[in-house]
Motif scaffolding. Structure first.
Motif: not given
Length: 138
Positions: A19-25, A27-37
């Motif tokens: 569950d923890v690994i899934f939630l971290l995955l 989280f990182f997927m969502i934040t990587s799409t929000v970050v502007s290059p």
């Protein structure tokens, strides 16, 4: 009379760990799409398609004709037009298979874009022209 206690062996459950690994995955997927290059605001021209190539180097020309360049996830630094070729060459020495993404404001004169394209052509750099995605109009 002595009572005998049942020995219960401790068991490790992987359910909470997954569950923890899934939630971290997530989280990182969502934040990587929000970050502007790029942090420099440039109004890009509209394009019909978006390229899937991931450029390693960014060259940005804003509406005041200021040049900025960055490699990878580095912060954009201001460069002079005559220093751009040496900057790109130093990056190419570190990463020979690099792509150069050109982010030019739509109000930038075409001759400025051609200057950067000529620098890339002379040094055999692979160029990607950045555009904004098409707007959905109904």
């Amino acid at each position: 009379m002595l009572k005998r206690r049942n020995k219960i062996s401790p068991q490790f459950s992987m359910a909470s760990m997954t569950d923890v690994i899934f939630l971290l995955l997530i989280f990182f997927m969502i934040t990587s799409t929000v970050v502007s290059p790029n942090a420099i605001k440039v109004l890009l021209p509209q394009g019909k398609q978006q390229t899937s190539a991931k450029p390693l180097t960014r060259v940005i020309i804003d509406k005041e004709l200021n040049y900025f360049a960055a490699f990878g996830n580095d912060k954009e630094q201001s460069v002079q037009e005559d220093q751009l070729a040496s900057f790109l060459q130093s990056v190419a020495d570190r990463e020979p298979e690099m792509y150069v993404a050109l982010y030019a404001d739509e109000s930038v004169p075409y001759r400025e874009i051609v200057k950067v394209l000529n620098i890339a052509n002379e040094n055999q750099f692979k160029m990607v022209l950045a555009t904004r995605p098409p707007e959905n109009r109904k």
